[in-house]
Design an enzyme around this catalytic site. Sequence first.
Site, short mmCIF file in Angstrom:
data_model
loop_
_atom_site.label_atom_id
_atom_site.label_comp_id
_atom_site.label_asym_id
_atom_site.label_seq_id
_atom_site.Cartn_x
_atom_site.Cartn_y
_atom_site.Cartn_z
CB THR A 70 -49.89 -48.02 2.81
OG1 THR A 70 -49.59 -49.33 3.17
CG2 THR A 70 -50.08 -48.19 1.40
CG ASN A 149 -42.61 -57.24 5.60
OD1 ASN A 149 -41.66 -56.65 4.96
ND2 ASN A 149 -43.61 -57.67 4.97
CB CYS A 324 -49.72 -56.18 1.39
SG CYS A 324 -49.74 -55.61 3.09
#
Length: 380
Positions: A70, A149, A324
């Site tokens: 990130t 992902n 997330c």
Amino acid sequence: MIYLDNNSTTRIDPRVLETMLPFLTDSFANASSTHKFGVMAGRAVNLARQQVAELLNCNPGEIIFTSGATEAINLAIKGVAESYCQKGKHIVTVQTEHKAVLDVCYYLEGRGFEVTYLPVQPDGLLDINTVEEAIRPDTILVCVMTVNNEIGVIQPIKEIAELAHVNGALFMTDATQAVGKMAIDVEAFDIDLLAFSSHKFYGPKGIGGLYIRQHSTRNLRLQAAIHGGGHEKGLRSGTLNVPGIVGLGKAAELSNIQMHADAELIRILRDHLELSLLSIPNTKVNGNKTTRLYNVTNILFKDCDSDALILGLNDIAVSNGSACTAALIEPSHVLSALGLNKEDAFSCLRFSLGRFNNSDEILDTVSAVNLLVQKLRMLA
Ligand SMILES: Cc1ncc(COP(=O)(O)O)c(C=O)c1O
């Protein structure tokens, strides 16, 4: 626990932990200190930089350590935006990127930049022609992830990098799900910026990095993300996380050695799992099944709520999208971009396998999912 959530994070490899331990105990010196112990810590950092460079086929000097992907993504995109805004204020990216990329782009849109979010095809892959059509004379950056992902599809980043360069833009990739799991060669792929994270390939959490091309052809200049003592070439100040960096280096070394052997075993387990789960009626794999990383399968279980599945699977750790964004009640933006309606997008599970899984776990998972799906469908 049967852990099938390796795209979210991986268990630290015991060999990585063993390498890190001395740097959490006796060898705790600051890598910037000039005394003997600081110099030793600095040497350990240099070795780790070398190990990461070998994994990516770059020079150690082209790696900046960060707290993870990130931060690396923030440094890369904001850094390019600030440094190259004289040339233009247009960025091209994709709707299925991780929130770490999308949120930085939304932030920049609020600061006068224009961002094109390219759609993907129903199988999750980017049509390269849409990239070419989107690039304009004022495009400064094309940003496309290497491996998704959620569904594992592998984008044609070499071809996209070429397109970006022919049209005078830089190319960046979020390779968080690729590094350590598949061969990445920044030279061969002609990548300018690449973000990665140690905890996705059996290293510790809180450490990752950014590859920044430093060649005579394209010698990138970035604005710093964090100002301070001038660490990491002034791009990311702050005392170096020596144990984390050492762990990342070891994880990179191990991946370099056993990536192909891991891939072979994990692919067999994933294919077995996928085939068995597809024998349950009304199931379907999301995303392209061939241009896909070997460790993941994302499956739609029609008329089964994914939260109920996750809860019911109890000791089996799986996911219904990106961890997330798990707090949000919106359906996965990736599955929506593939064209799934809201109901179907809420009926999918991601199984992501890793180095430490075995065939018994796959058998147990298949029977547990089978029973649970039947039960939930009966209750529906
Ligand atoms: C594709 C992708 N990009 C970025 C990230 C963020 O990585 P980190 O946890 O290192 O900040 C993740 C983690 O889920 C990811 O899968």
